[in-house]
Write an enzyme that holds these catalytic residues in place. Structure first.
Site, short mmCIF file in Angstrom:
data_model
loop_
_atom_site.label_atom_id
_atom_site.label_comp_id
_atom_site.label_asym_id
_atom_site.label_seq_id
_atom_site.Cartn_x
_atom_site.Cartn_y
_atom_site.Cartn_z
CE1 TYR A 56 -3.25 -2.83 0.26
CE2 TYR A 56 -3.55 -2.36 2.59
CZ TYR A 56 -3.87 -3.10 1.46
OH TYR A 56 -4.81 -4.10 1.56
CB SER A 207 -13.99 -4.38 -0.08
OG SER A 207 -12.68 -4.12 -0.54
N PRO A 208 -15.80 -4.23 3.23
CG PRO A 208 -15.79 -3.60 5.48
CD PRO A 208 -14.89 -3.74 4.27
CG LEU A 209 -18.67 -0.09 4.52
CD1 LEU A 209 -18.23 1.30 4.97
CD2 LEU A 209 -20.05 -0.42 5.09
N1 NAP Z 1 -6.59 -8.21 1.41
C1 NAP Z 1 -6.84 -7.50 0.34
O1 NAP Z 1 -6.51 -7.88 -0.78
C2 NAP Z 1 -7.53 -6.18 0.49
C3 NAP Z 1 -8.12 -5.56 -0.63
C4 NAP Z 1 -8.80 -4.34 -0.43
C5 NAP Z 1 -8.86 -3.77 0.83
N2 NAP Z 1 -8.25 -4.41 1.89
C6 NAP Z 1 -8.30 -3.83 3.24
O2 NAP Z 1 -9.67 -3.59 3.58
C7 NAP Z 1 -9.82 -2.23 3.97
C8 NAP Z 1 -11.21 -1.71 3.59
O3 NAP Z 1 -11.50 -2.03 2.25
P1 NAP Z 1 -11.83 -0.99 1.09
O4 NAP Z 1 -11.26 0.32 1.37
O5 NAP Z 1 -11.47 -1.68 -0.17
O6 NAP Z 1 -13.43 -0.92 1.11
P2 NAP Z 1 -14.55 -0.38 2.12
O7 NAP Z 1 -14.06 -0.32 3.51
O8 NAP Z 1 -15.75 -1.20 1.79
O9 NAP Z 1 -14.83 1.07 1.56
C9 NAP Z 1 -13.96 2.16 1.75
C10 NAP Z 1 -14.54 3.35 0.98
O10 NAP Z 1 -15.82 3.65 1.50
C11 NAP Z 1 -15.88 4.99 1.97
N3 NAP Z 1 -16.54 4.93 3.27
C12 NAP Z 1 -16.15 4.25 4.38
N4 NAP Z 1 -17.04 4.40 5.39
C13 NAP Z 1 -18.02 5.19 4.90
C14 NAP Z 1 -19.21 5.71 5.46
N5 NAP Z 1 -19.56 5.44 6.71
N6 NAP Z 1 -20.00 6.49 4.66
C15 NAP Z 1 -19.65 6.77 3.38
N7 NAP Z 1 -18.53 6.30 2.80
C16 NAP Z 1 -17.72 5.53 3.56
C17 NAP Z 1 -14.45 5.46 2.07
O11 NAP Z 1 -14.34 6.83 1.67
P3 NAP Z 1 -13.78 7.99 2.65
O12 NAP Z 1 -12.35 7.63 2.95
O13 NAP Z 1 -13.94 9.19 1.80
O14 NAP Z 1 -14.67 7.97 3.84
C18 NAP Z 1 -13.71 4.59 1.08
O15 NAP Z 1 -13.72 5.19 -0.19
C19 NAP Z 1 -8.69 -1.48 3.26
O16 NAP Z 1 -8.38 -0.28 3.92
C20 NAP Z 1 -7.57 -2.50 3.34
O17 NAP Z 1 -6.91 -2.39 4.60
C21 NAP Z 1 -7.61 -5.59 1.73
#
Ligand code: NAP
Length: 328
Positions: A56, A207-209
């Site tokens: 990252y 990516s739970p959201l």
């Molecule tokens: N193992 C893997 O291959 C892998 C792959 C992807 C991700 N991950 C991990 O999983 C974590 C989370 O996944 P992700 O970032 O892909 O997806 P996510 O948590 O489903 O979504 C994050 C996105 O949603 C927005 N968001 C979050 N909370 C919100 C809320 N309450 N209201 C409105 N928008 C909201 C954020 O924007 P803002 O920042 O603008 O709020 C960001 O753009 C990552 O940080 C990473 O550590 C791991």
């Protein structure tokens, strides 16, 4: 915040903080001191579980690199023993393509770099970021077992693992958890749950959201910067808003019933399903960090979660980055 166990020993906050977005995949990295302040504030809100990875890395406006592990390491200085840091090895980016390498010498190189950037002498949870077709699961597990014996790593997991990999790796070095994509729009890994229950392994949901869609905060007219991966994700595609309208109104109805928000319902749903599921939503905004943490306090029973599943089973929705809702 409630605590949850991953595997036999590791205990973490029921909701962890995905730190990726502070420097990777969501446009320009957050300015360093601001990111450090946000991660530290998340700890004050009850998060103790912080997710990062070697790969990252983003590019700051001045051309310098923003290493996510450095942000996390700096944020937890002084509170190290009160937090659990998860990081990952075995992937590097070539553009948006992932290149995998889990050879033993590569894992050994990676762990030293991660320890240095994190400013710590141990990693609470070390993941193989993606399986490597050229390196057997047993060999990866054996290398991590050595790191555990050396005290550099306390527990380990695999990201985007299937049943065969989980069984083979776990037989050599017991896994604390797998970390797979999981949300109301991406449920195909539920088929792994019986295996995890049999082996006593936890499940961390990334990516739970669905990258923010399930919060209901985004409009069809929203656009993203060229270096923001969301611009190319199917759940933000031209027809997705309409395809997901029923899902979003369903979430809004549940949220109104529970005096919660759609994002909180999305997270509370998976917390209610299994005691070993830990979502790691990511946000760069303090109010959303607070909102997401609040999901741990939304009372949703297992029966209510099951009736949500029932509704989701037959609900049309768009594809999501990393797969389709109907994929098994
Ligand atoms: N193992 C893997 O291959 C892998 C792959 C992807 C991700 N991950 C991990 O999983 C974590 C989370 O996944 P992700 O970032 O892909 O997806 P996510 O948590 O489903 O979504 C994050 C996105 O949603 C927005 N968001 C979050 N909370 C919100 C809320 N309450 N209201 C409105 N928008 C909201 C954020 O924007 P803002 O920042 O603008 O709020 C960001 O753009 C990552 O940080 C990473 O550590 C791991």
């Amino acid at each position: 915040m409630e605590r949850r166990k991953l595997g036999s020993r590791l205990e973490v906050s029921a909701i962890g903080l995905g730190c990726m977005g502070f420097s990777h995949a969501y446009g320009a990295p957050t300015e360093r001191s601001e990111a450090v302040r946000a991660i530290r504030a998340a700890h004050d809100m009850g998060y103790t579980f912080f997710d990062t990875a070697e790969c990252y890395v983003g590019q700051n406006p001045d051309g310098s690199a923003s290493f996510n592990e450095e942000l996390v390491g700096e944020a937890v200085r002084g509170i190290r023993e009160h937090v659990q840091i998860a990081t990952k090895f075995g992937v590097r980016h070539e553009g948006r393509q992932l290149v995998v390498n889990s050879r033993p010498e590569e894992i050994r190189r990676a762990v030293e770099g991660s320890l240095k950037r994190l400013g710590t002498d141990y990693i609470d949870l070390y993941y193989q970021h993606r399986t490597d077709p050229d390196v057997p699961a047993e060999e990866v597990a054996g290398t991590v077992a050595d790191l555990i014996r050396e005290g550099k790593v306390l527990a380990w997991g695999i990201s985007e693992a299937d049943e065969d990999t989980v069984r083979r790796a776990h037989a050599v070095c017991p896994l604390a958890c797998v970390q797979n994509r999981y949300s109301m729009m991406a449920r195909w890994h539920e088929s792994l749950f019986p295996v995890l229950e049999e082996l006593g392994i936890g499940f961390v949901a990334f990516s739970p959201l669905a990258n923010g869609v399930l919060s209901g905060a985004y409009k069809a007219s929203d656009t993203f910067a060229a270096d923001d991966y969301r611009g190319a994700m199917p759940q933000y595609g031209a027809d997705a808003h309409e395809a997901n309208a029923r899902l979003l109104s369903f979430l809004n109805e549940l949220a109104a019933e529970k005096e919660a928000t759609p994002a909180q319902i999305s997270l509370a749903w998976m917390l209610a399903k299994k005691p070993y599921i830990v979502p790691i939503p990511g946000s760069r905004k303090l109010s959303r960090l607070e909102e997401n943490a609040g999901a741990a306090d939304v009372a949703l029973s297992a029966a209510e979660a099951a009736s949500i599943d029932f509704a989701l089973d037959t609900m049309g929705m768009s594809a999501v980055f990393g797969g389709s809702p109907r994929k098994e």
